[in-house]
Design an enzyme around this catalytic site. Structure first.
Site, mmCIF file in Angstrom:
data_model
loop_
_atom_site.group_PDB
_atom_site.id
_atom_site.type_symbol
_atom_site.label_atom_id
_atom_site.label_comp_id
_atom_site.label_asym_id
_atom_site.label_seq_id
_atom_site.Cartn_x
_atom_site.Cartn_y
_atom_site.Cartn_z
ATOM 1 N N GLN A 133 -24.320 -22.409 -5.593
ATOM 2 C CA GLN A 133 -24.557 -22.865 -4.349
ATOM 3 C C GLN A 133 -24.361 -24.490 -4.250
ATOM 4 O OE1 GLN A 133 -28.034 -19.829 -3.376
ATOM 5 N NE2 GLN A 133 -28.349 -21.981 -1.690
ATOM 6 N N CYS A 139 -27.064 -19.197 0.316
ATOM 7 C CA CYS A 139 -27.060 -18.166 0.671
ATOM 8 C C CYS A 139 -26.364 -17.902 0.901
ATOM 9 C CB CYS A 139 -28.747 -18.124 -0.753
ATOM 10 S SG CYS A 139 -29.458 -17.602 0.831
ATOM 11 N N HIS A 279 -34.440 -15.631 0.641
ATOM 12 C CA HIS A 279 -33.079 -16.214 -0.758
ATOM 13 C C HIS A 279 -32.252 -14.540 0.096
ATOM 14 C CE1 HIS A 279 -30.551 -17.906 -3.115
ATOM 15 N NE2 HIS A 279 -30.896 -16.987 -4.317
ATOM 16 N N ASN A 295 -27.243 -13.764 -8.487
ATOM 17 C CA ASN A 295 -27.900 -14.945 -7.842
ATOM 18 C C ASN A 295 -26.483 -15.689 -8.288
ATOM 19 O OD1 ASN A 295 -29.523 -16.429 -6.817
ATOM 20 N ND2 ASN A 295 -30.841 -16.612 -8.069
#
Length: 410
Positions: A133, A139, A279, A295
């Protein structure tokens, strides 16, 4: 064999104590900081360099303290977050309430009697390659897309598709807010549902770390085998999340702390969180020991972009805000798969012992231990009230994954 084990332990301790020794010497600290900058290809002016050195040293102290512990299953490192300010680190997050009113979701309430002991969608080739990102708080788009991709690929006559976070970034809050300042995963699914269930492929709508004009209507719809018609909110406990992951990927939220951002490998149990979800990521598997999460900080972070969270722990709110898209099949076959991840789980969790007991309240501190109700019912792990079987004395683990007296179970 005993001699070999002793030598290995000694070598490990020597390695783990090395950073602490460096930090005791100003000259060694400057040399190590200089090598870090060279490795990261960083260069600062004199004034900024003094500030960055302070940031690096603060990070190094966290890493040195954690990695010198022999009772931990996680290793930290001095990665690209090590010299960032709090403001700069926050740009890599983006889970917040920029959007306004939320539609009421359906809640997952069914209990799967045949939930497998472990599932890893990366092993089955049903998770796309790691994405990045960058320094845009997007996110929420990556979490939402990750929660879609595996579930879409699991449909009959479907394939693994790399869907476009950029469409969500540009379009979900168009005219209302900058998507790089954060958002909510479920509103991505609401956007798709309101626009015919569509979402473009990354190949047609390339990601850039900036919120620009929405081009969704101009890009081909990559949702071929199914359309997004809504979303499902997973119940707020570990077992419900496990049951949902057993059926496919889900998007989850948690508090990403500085401790977490310095993660390198192993099974993480973060005790530094304060209770603010910030997040969004994607849960793509689990075992009895950990939950596997994808992630969106690139492949140089963590375990090639992945992180493993310890089971039986609150994980900084990991189970409180989880979703997956409600898909309606179209009957049209999609046979054009995209690249799958090459992640392989490292074999480095030998120091880990499963912890059945857990805190039910994500903000537990030692102060809560003064209250017997909090200590036994909600903060058993923090307050050392765990007993064999995972629940405080006189209670049992109910079907909703909460310790209660037997007559209080639902």
């Amino acid at each position: 064999m005993i001699l070999l084990i002793s030598l290995l332990v000694a070598a490990t301790c020597a390695h783990e104590d090395r950073l602490k020794a460096i930090l005791r010497s100003p000259k060694a600290t400057l040399r190590a900081y200089g090598q870090y900058k060279a490795d990261q290809k960083l260069s600062f002016g004199p004034s900024e360099d003094r500030m960055r050195l302070k940031m690096w040293r603060s990070s190094a102290e966290i890493v040195a303290e954690q990695n010198s512990r022999q009772d931990s299953s996680v290793t930290l490192e001095l990665n690209f977050f090590a010299v960032m300010t709090a403001e700069e680190r926050n740009r890599y997050l983006g889970m917040n309430g920029t959007s306004g009113i939320k539609a009421k979701p359906r809640t997952l309430s069914s209990v799967l009697s045949d939930t497998p002991a472990e599932v890893d969608w990366t092993e089955k080739g049903l998770v796309t390659a790691i994405k990045d990102q960058a320094s845009c708080g997007s996110c929420w788009t990556f979490g939402a897309v990750g929660g879609l991709e595996t579930r879409y690929a699991l449909l009959e006559n479907s394939a693994l598709r790399n869907f476009a976070e950029k469409e969500y970034l540009d379009c979900v809050y168009e005219g209302l807010a900058d998507g790089c300042n954060g958002g909510w995963m479920q509103e991505c699914y609401e956007y798709s549902a309101a626009n015919g269930g569509r979402l473009a492929a990354t190949a047609d709508y390339l990601y850039q770390a900036v919120d620009e004009k929405c081009l969704g209507a101009e890009k081909p719809d990559a949702m071929i085998a199914a359309k997004i018609v809504g979303y499902v909110k997973v119940a707020e406990n570990e077992m419900a999340n496990i049951e949902a992951i057993a059926e496919g990927s889900i998007t989850v939220a948690f508090e990403a702390t500085k401790f977490f951002q310095l993660y390198q490998t192993g099974i993480i149990k973060d005790m530094t969180c304060t209770g603010s979800l910030n997040h969004a990521v994607t849960a793509v598997g689990y075992t009895e020991k950990y939950i596997l999460v994808k992630n969106s900080w690139g492949g140089d972070w963590g375990e090639s972009g992945y992180v493993r969270y310890m089971r039986g722990h609150h994980n900084c709110g990991l189970y409180l805000d989880s979703y997956y898209p409600d898909l309606e099949v179209t009957g049209v076959a999609d046979s054009n798969p995209d690249e799958a991840t090459d992640y392989v789980v490292p074999d480095n969790d030998d120091r880990f012992d499963p912890v059945l007991c857990k805190d039910k309240y994500m903000k537990c501190t030692l102060a809560h231990c003064k209250d017997i109700t909090y200590a036994e019912r909600y903060c058993a792990k923090t307050c050392n009230k765990c007993t064999e079987g995972g629940c405080p004395s006189g209670t049992i683990l109910c079907s909703d994954d909460v310790c209660r007296h037997q007559h209080m179970c639902p």
